[in-house]
Design a protein around this motif. Structure first.
Motif, PDB file in Angstrom:
ATOM      1  N   MET A  90       1.135  -1.254   0.363  1.00  0.00           N
ATOM      2  CA  MET A  90      -0.143   0.088  -0.113  1.00  0.00           C
ATOM      3  C   MET A  90       1.143   1.322  -0.224  1.00  0.00           C
ATOM      4  O   MET A  90       2.335   1.431   0.657  1.00  0.00           O
ATOM      5  CB  MET A  90      -0.629  -0.473   1.202  1.00  0.00           C
ATOM      6  N   ALA A  91       0.327   2.489  -0.952  1.00  0.00           N
ATOM      7  CA  ALA A  91       1.202   3.601  -0.693  1.00  0.00           C
ATOM      8  C   ALA A  91       0.355   4.963  -0.930  1.00  0.00           C
ATOM      9  O   ALA A  91      -1.059   4.538  -0.991  1.00  0.00           O
ATOM     10  CB  ALA A  91       2.108   3.570  -1.272  1.00  0.00           C
ATOM     11  N   ILE A  92       0.740   6.033  -0.599  1.00  0.00           N
ATOM     12  CA  ILE A  92       0.257   7.267  -0.654  1.00  0.00           C
ATOM     13  C   ILE A  92       1.201   8.316  -2.148  1.00  0.00           C
ATOM     14  O   ILE A  92       2.124   7.899  -2.215  1.00  0.00           O
ATOM     15  CB  ILE A  92       0.989   8.099   0.789  1.00  0.00           C
ATOM     16  N   TYR A  93       0.164   8.974  -2.695  1.00  0.00           N
ATOM     17  CA  TYR A  93       0.853   9.278  -4.283  1.00  0.00           C
ATOM     18  C   TYR A  93       0.160  11.055  -3.748  1.00  0.00           C
ATOM     19  O   TYR A  93      -1.113  10.765  -3.555  1.00  0.00           O
ATOM     20  CB  TYR A  93       0.638   8.833  -4.805  1.00  0.00           C
ATOM     21  N   VAL A  94       1.060  11.787  -4.006  1.00  0.00           N
ATOM     22  CA  VAL A  94       0.900  13.527  -4.584  1.00  0.00           C
ATOM     23  C   VAL A  94       1.069  13.631  -5.984  1.00  0.00           C
ATOM     24  O   VAL A  94       2.403  13.131  -6.242  1.00  0.00           O
ATOM     25  CB  VAL A  94       1.146  13.933  -3.359  1.00  0.00           C
ATOM     26  N   ASP A  95       0.182  14.011  -6.748  1.00  0.00           N
ATOM     27  CA  ASP A  95       0.624  14.109  -7.715  1.00  0.00           C
ATOM     28  C   ASP A  95       1.610  15.854  -7.552  1.00  0.00           C
ATOM     29  O   ASP A  95       1.922  17.084  -6.679  1.00  0.00           O
ATOM     30  CB  ASP A  95      -0.144  14.843  -8.867  1.00  0.00           C
ATOM     31  N   ASN A  96       1.439  16.635  -8.364  1.00  0.00           N
ATOM     32  CA  ASN A  96       2.424  17.688  -8.332  1.00  0.00           C
ATOM     33  C   ASN A  96       1.863  19.014 -10.138  1.00  0.00           C
ATOM     34  O   ASN A  96       2.407  19.877 -11.024  1.00  0.00           O
ATOM     35  CB  ASN A  96       3.525  17.941  -9.196  1.00  0.00           C
ATOM     36  N   VAL A  97       0.089  19.410  -9.723  1.00  0.00           N
ATOM     37  CA  VAL A  97      -0.311  19.346 -10.805  1.00  0.00           C
ATOM     38  C   VAL A  97      -0.214  20.967 -10.561  1.00  0.00           C
ATOM     39  O   VAL A  97      -0.266  21.963 -11.213  1.00  0.00           O
ATOM     40  CB  VAL A  97      -2.071  19.123 -11.097  1.00  0.00           C
TER      41      VAL A  97
ATOM     42  N   ALA B  59      -4.067   7.654  -2.563  1.00  0.00           N
ATOM     43  CA  ALA B  59      -3.529   6.633  -2.150  1.00  0.00           C
ATOM     44  C   ALA B  59      -4.495   4.806  -2.106  1.00  0.00           C
ATOM     45  O   ALA B  59      -5.085   4.547  -2.995  1.00  0.00           O
ATOM     46  CB  ALA B  59      -3.813   6.373  -0.273  1.00  0.00           C
ATOM     47  N   ASP B  60      -3.745   3.771  -1.947  1.00  0.00           N
ATOM     48  CA  ASP B  60      -4.406   2.529  -2.664  1.00  0.00           C
ATOM     49  C   ASP B  60      -4.989   2.347  -2.415  1.00  0.00           C
ATOM     50  O   ASP B  60      -6.201   1.502  -2.602  1.00  0.00           O
ATOM     51  CB  ASP B  60      -3.095   1.451  -2.224  1.00  0.00           C
TER      52      ASP B  60
ATOM     53  N   ALA C 149       5.281   9.835   1.309  1.00  0.00           N
ATOM     54  CA  ALA C 149       4.139   9.529  -0.130  1.00  0.00           C
ATOM     55  C   ALA C 149       5.950   9.561  -0.786  1.00  0.00           C
ATOM     56  O   ALA C 149       6.177  10.212  -0.682  1.00  0.00           O
ATOM     57  CB  ALA C 149       3.642  11.317   0.264  1.00  0.00           C
ATOM     58  N   HIS C 150       5.134   8.859  -2.350  1.00  0.00           N
ATOM     59  CA  HIS C 150       5.629   8.776  -3.497  1.00  0.00           C
ATOM     60  C   HIS C 150       4.768   9.755  -4.521  1.00  0.00           C
ATOM     61  O   HIS C 150       3.571   9.999  -4.504  1.00  0.00           O
ATOM     62  CB  HIS C 150       5.662   7.776  -4.075  1.00  0.00           C
TER      63      HIS C 150
END
Length: 109
Positions: free
Chosen positions: A1-8, A22-23, A66-67
């Motif tokens: 499981m992981a957390i993600y953050v974009d860069n918009v 996240a997942d 976070a990734h």
């Protein structure tokens, strides 16, 4: 499981904002709490479930594990969380709520 953050970097109210996903919903809400985000900030009825975070919070999220999420990863997580959210909304009410409303003290007839 992981957390993600974009860069918009969406500009709104004089700041730049990104999306936190996240997942799973449980993991997303747990990480959001760690970041100090309020549950009321959760975008449940948006096109996909997420939290909006400022660039500063994005940096903190990355420091906490976070990734960086590319567009395809964000969309993949979004679809999975949306499906999870639909399943959760279709489940019956928790037993404690049913017991509360079945209690004769609360009978409204």
């Amino acid at each position: 499981m992981a957390i993600y953050v974009d860069n918009v970097k969406i500009k709104w109210q004089g700041r730049e904002w990104c999306h936190l996903v996240a997942d799973s919903l449980e993991e997303l809400h747990g990480f959001a709490r760690t970041l100090g985000l309020k549950r009321s900030w959760f975008q449940a009825s948006a096109s996909y479930p997420h939290y909006d975070v400022t660039i500063e919070v994005r940096q903190k999220a990355l420091r906490l594990g976070a990734h960086e999420g590319c567009r395809s990863k964000i969309i993949s997580c979004a679809k999975a969380m949306k499906a999870e959210q639909i399943v959760l909304l279709q489940q019956p009410a928790p037993e404690q709520f049913l017991l509360f409303f079945d209690n004769p003290v609360y009978d409204q007839s």
